[in-house]
Motif scaffolding. Structure first.
Motif, PDB file in Angstrom:
ATOM      1  N   GLY A 175       0.968  -1.206   0.139  1.00 37.90           N
ATOM      2  CA  GLY A 175      -0.111  -0.139   0.373  1.00 37.90           C
ATOM      3  C   GLY A 175       1.242   0.906  -0.017  1.00 37.90           C
ATOM      4  O   GLY A 175       0.482   2.557  -0.124  1.00 37.90           O
ATOM      5  N   ALA A 176       2.127   1.310   0.276  1.00 38.52           N
ATOM      6  CA  ALA A 176       2.877   2.175  -0.041  1.00 38.52           C
ATOM      7  C   ALA A 176       3.097   3.076  -1.093  1.00 38.52           C
ATOM      8  O   ALA A 176       3.114   2.352  -2.824  1.00 38.52           O
ATOM      9  CB  ALA A 176       4.397   1.763   0.554  1.00 38.52           C
ATOM     10  N   VAL A 177       3.778   4.148  -1.568  1.00 42.11           N
ATOM     11  CA  VAL A 177       3.623   4.604  -2.970  1.00 42.11           C
ATOM     12  C   VAL A 177       5.510   4.486  -3.397  1.00 42.11           C
ATOM     13  O   VAL A 177       6.309   4.615  -2.565  1.00 42.11           O
ATOM     14  CB  VAL A 177       3.110   6.512  -2.978  1.00 42.11           C
ATOM     15  CG1 VAL A 177       4.067   6.671  -4.265  1.00 42.11           C
ATOM     16  CG2 VAL A 177       2.659   6.155  -2.474  1.00 42.11           C
ATOM     17  N   PHE A 178       5.224   3.944  -4.946  1.00 41.60           N
ATOM     18  CA  PHE A 178       6.405   3.885  -5.647  1.00 41.60           C
ATOM     19  C   PHE A 178       7.231   4.679  -6.017  1.00 41.60           C
ATOM     20  O   PHE A 178       7.082   4.879  -7.402  1.00 41.60           O
ATOM     21  CB  PHE A 178       7.054   2.658  -5.681  1.00 41.60           C
ATOM     22  CG  PHE A 178       8.077   1.493  -6.510  1.00 41.60           C
ATOM     23  CD1 PHE A 178       8.889   2.237  -6.087  1.00 41.60           C
ATOM     24  CD2 PHE A 178       8.375   0.752  -7.041  1.00 41.60           C
ATOM     25  CE1 PHE A 178      10.552   1.911  -6.268  1.00 41.60           C
ATOM     26  CE2 PHE A 178       9.480   0.070  -7.762  1.00 41.60           C
ATOM     27  CZ  PHE A 178      10.408   0.742  -7.004  1.00 41.60           C
ATOM     28  N   HIS A 179       7.905   5.438  -5.786  1.00 39.71           N
ATOM     29  CA  HIS A 179       9.073   6.464  -5.524  1.00 39.71           C
ATOM     30  C   HIS A 179      10.312   5.476  -7.134  1.00 39.71           C
ATOM     31  O   HIS A 179      10.974   5.049  -6.153  1.00 39.71           O
ATOM     32  CB  HIS A 179       8.782   7.697  -5.569  1.00 39.71           C
ATOM     33  CG  HIS A 179      10.073   8.499  -6.417  1.00 39.71           C
ATOM     34  ND1 HIS A 179      11.332   8.444  -6.025  1.00 39.71           N
ATOM     35  CD2 HIS A 179      10.208   9.238  -7.617  1.00 39.71           C
ATOM     36  CE1 HIS A 179      12.438   9.552  -6.843  1.00 39.71           C
ATOM     37  NE2 HIS A 179      11.361  10.019  -7.773  1.00 39.71           N
ATOM     38  N   CYS A 180      10.763   6.163  -8.252  1.00 40.14           N
ATOM     39  CA  CYS A 180      11.741   5.287  -8.526  1.00 40.14           C
ATOM     40  C   CYS A 180      12.818   6.721  -9.347  1.00 40.14           C
ATOM     41  O   CYS A 180      11.694   7.206 -10.484  1.00 40.14           O
ATOM     42  CB  CYS A 180      10.894   4.440 -10.005  1.00 40.14           C
ATOM     43  SG  CYS A 180      12.623   3.374 -10.542  1.00 40.14           S
ATOM     44  N   ASP A 181      14.156   7.331  -9.463  1.00 41.30           N
ATOM     45  CA  ASP A 181      14.349   7.932 -10.133  1.00 41.30           C
ATOM     46  C   ASP A 181      15.495   7.138 -11.056  1.00 41.30           C
ATOM     47  O   ASP A 181      15.780   6.612 -10.975  1.00 41.30           O
ATOM     48  CB  ASP A 181      15.297   8.487  -8.912  1.00 41.30           C
ATOM     49  CG  ASP A 181      16.628   9.450  -9.874  1.00 41.30           C
ATOM     50  OD1 ASP A 181      16.951   9.803 -10.599  1.00 41.30           O
ATOM     51  OD2 ASP A 181      17.298   9.555  -8.669  1.00 41.30           O
ATOM     52  N   ALA A 182      14.905   7.620 -12.234  1.00 44.09           N
ATOM     53  CA  ALA A 182      14.902   6.577 -13.206  1.00 44.09           C
ATOM     54  C   ALA A 182      16.450   7.573 -14.050  1.00 44.09           C
ATOM     55  O   ALA A 182      15.964   7.591 -15.173  1.00 44.09           O
ATOM     56  CB  ALA A 182      13.736   6.074 -14.584  1.00 44.09           C
TER      57      ALA A 182
END
Length: 393
Positions: A175-182
């Motif tokens: 249920g967490a938000v997933f942020h990705c530095d791409a």
């Protein structure tokens, strides 16, 4: 002597195809894209919409999920601070942030701000000696009080490529938000399914043969009303990032996204990987002990070679190579700070060994002749630094 550039992870040149597409928007099609009362403004806005579509195609998103920014640093700040600041206003019970221990300094700094100013608990996800996220440790850290997890797709120092799909399943099931530095990912891997795997994703133009000063943040449509802007003003870009968009730079980012996602890229990446491997073989064949840091070649950026020269200091080597060769002792955004790489330290590398590491990053323009000249220069410098007589001609 020709100057050798092996710092493409710090910045790529603007591809000729990209520059040609940008040029008309500096002089001919210069109207403000937010001028809604005349045809010239409408035309500029239309071309920015096309650029957003090109960026969206790169990652498998829709164009209304693409927010143009000044670069990945701003994108990372908007993602992390924007989500957490809005959540704080709603008195959320999710008060923990998880960041991988090898994130870019801008991500770690944003986490520090949330800890010091907003009372969030920030925990760091360990990595193994190859720079890979330890899944068991991530699962142990996850609980129903975690708001956000930020993990970069491809490390900017050692080139380690994370298994984004597997990480996504673990994080989002919680249920967490997933942020990705791409920022480093377009050069290293296909990104066509990223929009399905992450909730927010950061890109930077000058890491993918586009211009500096432009980047993008993908924000899933369902999440956009949960982001507090960092910049307020005229309400551009759905109010998430106000300000007049720099039309030529947006066009450049779109063109770079199209360039980097073209069918020819696979072949170009294979050539890049082959040259990287060749440089590794040539450097390790020299009579100097070396250590490769980061993942095995199949799980690292195709142009990345993070190599330690045992018994030497990287800064001494790089200084002695000037002005003939450009490489880096770490990320370009942190290399001015006299401290060991936090990435290498998180991988369990000692301070002494970390200070011996040079990041060579190759680009599509790197030639075999340049590799040979690089090896010759480094061998000469190491002889000189070790006290043996040798002159760089």
């Amino acid at each position: 002597m020709k100057k050798l550039y092996l710092d493409y992870q710090a910045s790529t040149p603007v591809a000729k195809e990209v520059l040609l597409k940008m040029q008309p928007y500096f002089i001919e099609l210069f109207a403000n894209p937010h001028s809604g009362d005349h045809a010239m403004g409408w035309k500029a806005a239309t071309h920015i919409d096309i650029a957003a579509q090109q960026v969206a195609y790169l990652i498998g998103a829709d164009s209304d999920e693409v927010i143009f920014t000044s670069g990945a640093t701003e994108s990372n700040n908007l993602a992390i601070l924007g989500l957490a600041k809005r959540a704080a206003l709603t008195k959320t019970t999710r008060k923990r942030i998880l960041l991988s221990a090898i994130e870019h300094k801008c991500v770690l700094s944003a986490g520090h701000v949330l800890k010091e100013q907003y009372g969030y608990v920030v925990d760091y996800i360990p990595v193994d000696r190859n720079g890979q996220i330890i899944s068991a440790e991530l699962e142990q850290l996850l609980s129903d009080d975690v708001l956000l997890v930020s993990i970069m797709a491809v490390n900017n120092e050692v080139g380690s490529i994370q298994d984004v799909a597997s990480l996504s399943e673990v994080i989002r099931n919680n249920g967490a938000v997933f942020h990705c530095d791409a920022a480093q990912a377009p050069m290293a891997m296909s990104m066509r399914n990223f929009a399905e795997q992450v909730d927010m994703l950061s890109l930077s133009g000058h890491k993918m043969y586009g211009p500096k000063g432009i980047g993008a943040l993908f924000i899933s449509r369902d999440l956009q009303n949960q982001i507090e802007p960092l910049i307020y003003g005229g309400g551009q870009q759905s109010g998430l990032r106000s300000g007049t968009l720099p039309t030529p730079l947006c066009i450049g980012l779109g063109a770079a996204a199209e360039y980097i996602s073209s069918a020819e890229l696979s072949g170009m990446n294979n050539e890049l990987r082959a040259r990287r491997d060749k440089l590794f073989r040539m450097l390790t064949a020299l009579p100097w002990p070396t250590t490769l840091y980061g993942s095995k070649f199949e799980r690292r950026h195709p142009g990345n070679l993070s190599l330690g020269f045992e018994g030497f200091n990287a800064q001494d080597i790089l200084g002695a190579l000037q002005p003939n060769l450009a490489a880096s002792s770490g990320s370009a955004c942190t290399s001015g700070i006299p401290e060991p790489s936090h990435v290498l330290k998180a991988m369990g590398v000692t301070t002494e060994k970390a200070e011996s590491v040079i990041r060579f990053s190759l680009g599509f323009e790197t030639s075999d002749q340049e590799l040979e000249e690089t090896v010759r220069l480094i061998d000469a410098v190491l002889h000189r630094l070790s006290g043996n007589a040798s002159i760089i001609s």
